[in-house]
Write a protein that holds these residues in place. Structure first.
Motif, short mmCIF file in Angstrom:
data_model
loop_
_atom_site.label_atom_id
_atom_site.label_comp_id
_atom_site.label_asym_id
_atom_site.label_seq_id
_atom_site.Cartn_x
_atom_site.Cartn_y
_atom_site.Cartn_z
N LEU A 1 34.13 56.47 -6.46
CA LEU A 1 34.75 55.55 -7.48
C LEU A 1 35.83 54.59 -7.08
N LYS A 2 36.71 55.55 -6.22
CA LYS A 2 37.89 54.88 -5.81
C LYS A 2 37.66 53.83 -5.04
N ARG A 3 36.85 54.01 -4.21
CA ARG A 3 36.53 52.88 -3.02
C ARG A 3 35.81 51.86 -3.68
N GLU A 4 35.10 51.93 -4.73
CA GLU A 4 34.47 50.92 -5.40
C GLU A 4 35.46 49.99 -6.32
N ILE A 5 36.39 50.70 -6.73
CA ILE A 5 37.29 50.08 -7.78
C ILE A 5 38.26 49.29 -6.65
N ALA A 6 38.49 49.84 -5.68
CA ALA A 6 39.37 49.05 -4.71
C ALA A 6 38.85 47.90 -4.24
N LEU A 7 37.30 48.04 -3.81
CA LEU A 7 36.53 46.84 -3.68
C LEU A 7 36.50 45.72 -4.71
N HIS B 1 43.28 57.95 -14.00
CA HIS B 1 43.72 57.29 -12.64
C HIS B 1 44.03 55.86 -12.05
N PHE B 2 42.75 55.18 -12.55
CA PHE B 2 42.61 53.80 -11.97
C PHE B 2 42.97 52.83 -13.17
N GLY B 3 43.23 53.16 -14.25
CA GLY B 3 43.64 52.11 -15.37
C GLY B 3 42.06 51.51 -16.02
N LYS B 4 42.17 50.32 -16.39
CA LYS B 4 41.01 49.75 -16.92
C LYS B 4 39.65 50.05 -15.86
N LEU B 5 38.82 50.20 -16.03
CA LEU B 5 37.41 50.36 -15.32
C LEU B 5 36.82 48.90 -15.23
N PRO B 6 36.39 48.47 -13.83
CA PRO B 6 35.23 47.60 -14.04
C PRO B 6 34.01 48.06 -14.58
N ASP B 7 33.30 47.18 -15.41
CA ASP B 7 32.07 47.34 -16.04
C ASP B 7 30.88 48.22 -15.10
N LYS B 8 30.82 47.77 -13.74
CA LYS B 8 29.83 48.73 -12.76
C LYS B 8 30.19 49.80 -12.65
N VAL B 9 31.53 50.29 -12.37
CA VAL B 9 31.85 51.81 -12.41
C VAL B 9 31.76 52.31 -13.50
N ARG B 10 31.96 51.81 -14.72
CA ARG B 10 31.93 52.43 -16.02
C ARG B 10 30.47 52.68 -16.30
N TYR B 11 29.34 52.17 -15.94
CA TYR B 11 28.12 52.48 -16.01
C TYR B 11 27.57 53.44 -15.00
N THR C 1 36.99 62.48 -12.93
CA THR C 1 35.66 62.32 -13.26
C THR C 1 34.61 63.47 -12.89
N GLY C 2 34.82 63.46 -11.61
CA GLY C 2 33.86 64.22 -10.44
C GLY C 2 34.09 65.76 -11.25
N ARG C 3 35.48 66.30 -11.65
CA ARG C 3 35.60 67.81 -12.04
C ARG C 3 35.07 67.87 -13.45
N ARG D 1 26.31 61.41 -24.90
CA ARG D 1 26.96 60.33 -25.35
C ARG D 1 28.08 60.43 -26.06
N PRO D 2 28.18 61.42 -27.13
CA PRO D 2 29.29 61.79 -27.80
C PRO D 2 30.51 62.29 -26.97
N LEU D 3 30.27 63.11 -26.23
CA LEU D 3 31.44 63.93 -25.36
C LEU D 3 31.63 63.71 -23.98
N ILE D 4 30.47 63.74 -23.23
CA ILE D 4 30.67 64.05 -21.75
C ILE D 4 30.87 62.72 -20.99
N ALA D 5 30.14 61.57 -21.35
CA ALA D 5 30.35 60.53 -20.92
C ALA D 5 31.66 59.60 -21.13
N PRO D 6 32.13 59.94 -22.28
CA PRO D 6 33.63 59.29 -22.86
C PRO D 6 34.71 60.12 -22.02
N MET D 7 34.43 61.62 -22.04
CA MET D 7 35.52 62.37 -21.28
C MET D 7 35.53 61.84 -19.66
N ALA D 8 34.20 61.88 -19.07
CA ALA D 8 34.15 61.32 -17.69
C ALA D 8 35.00 59.96 -17.51
N GLU D 9 34.71 59.17 -18.30
CA GLU D 9 35.20 57.84 -18.41
C GLU D 9 36.94 57.93 -18.58
#
Lengths: 234, 318
Positions: A216-222, A134-144, A90-92, A120-128
């Protein structure tokens, strides 16, 4: 002190969402009246200052060219180029978009990006998608959070890239305000002095984007730790 | 000698074209009002230099009324379909970037070289306005290059450009109005009041304090008004010019450029800049409408500090 009521009118008028052109005109009248100018002098003053500021509108001359190219695919071409980027995280993804946005804005292509056209059409979906691989399904908080960062990166890229282009409203506004105060500045010099801040913006925000992956990794683990507990409580 | 009048005529013709296409566009529900707005704007460019200031002022008031009461309309001009554009993307490839890059290339080349073109002992282009005149030339050349490469119908730049112009709408005139307001503020003595307030807090010889008060108030005023363009004329006339440039002999270019960019840091941190901060939150379906602002605040604050330090170390030196 009463002279500052013109500023107060602008603040209040903008805050309650009146048309800014109307607010500015009222503010000019009130300030002029408090400064003991008669109405005819105020209208004349406004007319003179408006006509003296016409060079600011030069920025709009670029639109026929941009419109022509855009109708013939410029945006599709840019989307294609960006979609070809295989950034792992995502960061890259966002870091690459930050570079693209800053550089294209510096060449005057501010309409190339934008929230409706690009984020909306490109950058956000690519980042998600990068986070999902990496992490599989994302929690909503992380997705937002990822989406918010996609929008923020677009803003920061365009704000701190566009001033390197000469025909941008802010450069022409500066030139004009200074000219009316009797100080002549060249647009090209103003544009050059926008470069150090552009670099600093890139370093600061780029670093934050690279750190974002770890966060993101930390938040997903949490989230994974707390989620089962919630379920157990039900 | 070619001077800014050349650019004004060019812009006047462009706005007149926007007015005419709006007037003829039945899909625009308020086509007469739109045509009136852009038509008067065109008049201020084509004839503004020759009309008395009072007449120009009245024209401005009519424009403000047209835009400020109700809305300007927007037509639904025919543009290309996504499929056509996809086909174009494959066909022209990166060649498409050529016309767009022509503008900055010609502008920079012109700004550097046109100064030296002298005919009969007179400069061809007014030396004070070389950059802006070069920009006008850049636009004309880019249009010719674009038409040559893409071979669209001759009116395509007008219809497509007008589509973009209409989406900007009345906001196109706002920077110019704010500059005019700045001039009026200065004439009425607003700047003096502001600099007195600053000097009552910061000692006049504390150059860091003065610089910081300028960058921070640029950001704060931008946050309050949601627009760095509105903050700049007030703060430049109140702090930047009288204190940093005149009193402490700072460089006006650095003061202005970095000052404006400090205002942009404020734009990152305010819900008042709705287009940038609130609209995308809705567009991306975030439950928190301040979600975008929250992720921008750290960059905004760090960059504001960086700008302040940058200005302090450069503005008195160059």
């Amino acid at each position: 002190m009463f002279l500052l009521s013109g500023i107060l009118i602008i603040i209040v008028g903008f805050a309650i969402g009146l048309n800014p052109l109307l607010v500015v005109t009222v503010s000019a009248f009130v300030t002029g009246l408090i400064g003991h100018l008669d109405p005819v002098a105020i209208v004349s003053g406004l007319g003179k200052a408006f006509v003296d500021s016409r060079s600011i509108a030069i920025a709009w001359l670029v639109l026929p060219v941009v419109g022509l190219i855009e109708s013939r695919v410029l945006r599709e071409r840019a989307q294609r180029m960006i979609a070809q980027v295989h950034a792992a995280t995502t960061g890259r993804v966002l870091l690459i978009y930050l570079i693209v946005r800053q550089v294209t804005a510096a060449f005057g292509l501010t309409t190339l990006g934008g929230h409706a056209q690009m984020v909306r059409p490109l950058i956000a979906p690519m980042a998600e998608a990068a986070a999902e691989t990496h992490f599989g399904k994302l929690p909503d908080k992380v997705r937002y959070k990822i989406r918010a960062h996609a929008a923020g990166t677009d803003n920061i890229g365009v704000f701190f890239g566009e001033d390197i282009f000469i025909a941008i409203g802010s450069i022409l506004l500066i030139r004009n305000v200074m000219h009316q105060q009797g100080v002549e500045v060249e647009p090209i010099d103003l544009a050059l002095w926008a470069i150090p801040t552009a670099i600093m913006a890139f370093l600061i925000h780029g670093t934050r984007l690279l750190l974002l992956d770890r966060r993101l990794k930390r938040e997903i683990a949490l989230d994974a730790e707390t989620a089962p507990v919630e379920e157990a409580g039900q | 000698m070619i001077n800014l009048e050349f650019i004004y005529v060019l812009a006047g013709l462009w706005f007149a074209a926007v007015a005419v296409t709006n007037f003829r566009d039945r899909s625009n529900p308020r086509r007469y009002k739109s045509a009136l707005f852009w038509g008067i704007y065109a008049v201020t460019f084509l004839f503004g230099s020759y009309l008395p200031p009072f007449v120009n002022g009245c024209l401005v008031l009519v424009m403000v009324a047209a835009a400020g009461i109700g809305h300007l309309g927007q037509g639904k001009p025919n543009t290309t379909s996504p499929a056509e554009r996809e086909a174009g993307a494959a066909r022209w490839g990166n060649l498409l970037f050529v016309p767009v890059l022509t503008i900055p290339a010609v502008t920079v080349a012109g700004a550097l070289l046109l100064k030296y073109v002298v005919i009969d002992g007179k400069p061809l282009v007014d030396p004070k306005q070389v950059t802006l005149v070069s920009l006008g030339l850049g636009v004309i050349i880019a249009l010719i290059v674009g038409l040559a490469i893409l071979r669209p119908r001759l009116l395509t730049p007008v219809t497509e450009g007008r589509r973009l112009m209409d989406s900007v709408g009345w906001a196109a005139v706002l920077p110019q109005m704010l500059a005019a307001l700045g001039a009026l503020f200065a004439a009425a003595g607003v700047g003096k009041v502001i600099s007195e307030i600053v000097l009552s807090v910061v000692p006049a010889d504390n150059s860091f304090g003065i610089v910081a008060s300028f960058t921070v108030s640029m950001a704060l005023f931008t946050m309050i008004m949601g627009n760095a363009f509105a903050a700049f004329p007030i703060m430049a006339v109140g702090i930047g010019l009288p204190l940093i440039v005149l009193q402490l002999h700072g460089n006006p270019i650095i003061m202005a450029a970095v000052g404006m960019l400090s205002g942009f840091c404020g734009t990152l941190m305010t819900p008042m800049a709705a287009n940038f901060n609130i609209v995308p939150a809705a567009l991306l379906e975030l439950p928190d409408r301040y979600g975008v602002i929250k992720v921008q605040i750290p960059t905004g604050i760090l960059l504001l500090i960086a700008n302040t330090v940058l200005m302090y170390f450069t503005v008195f030196r160059y």
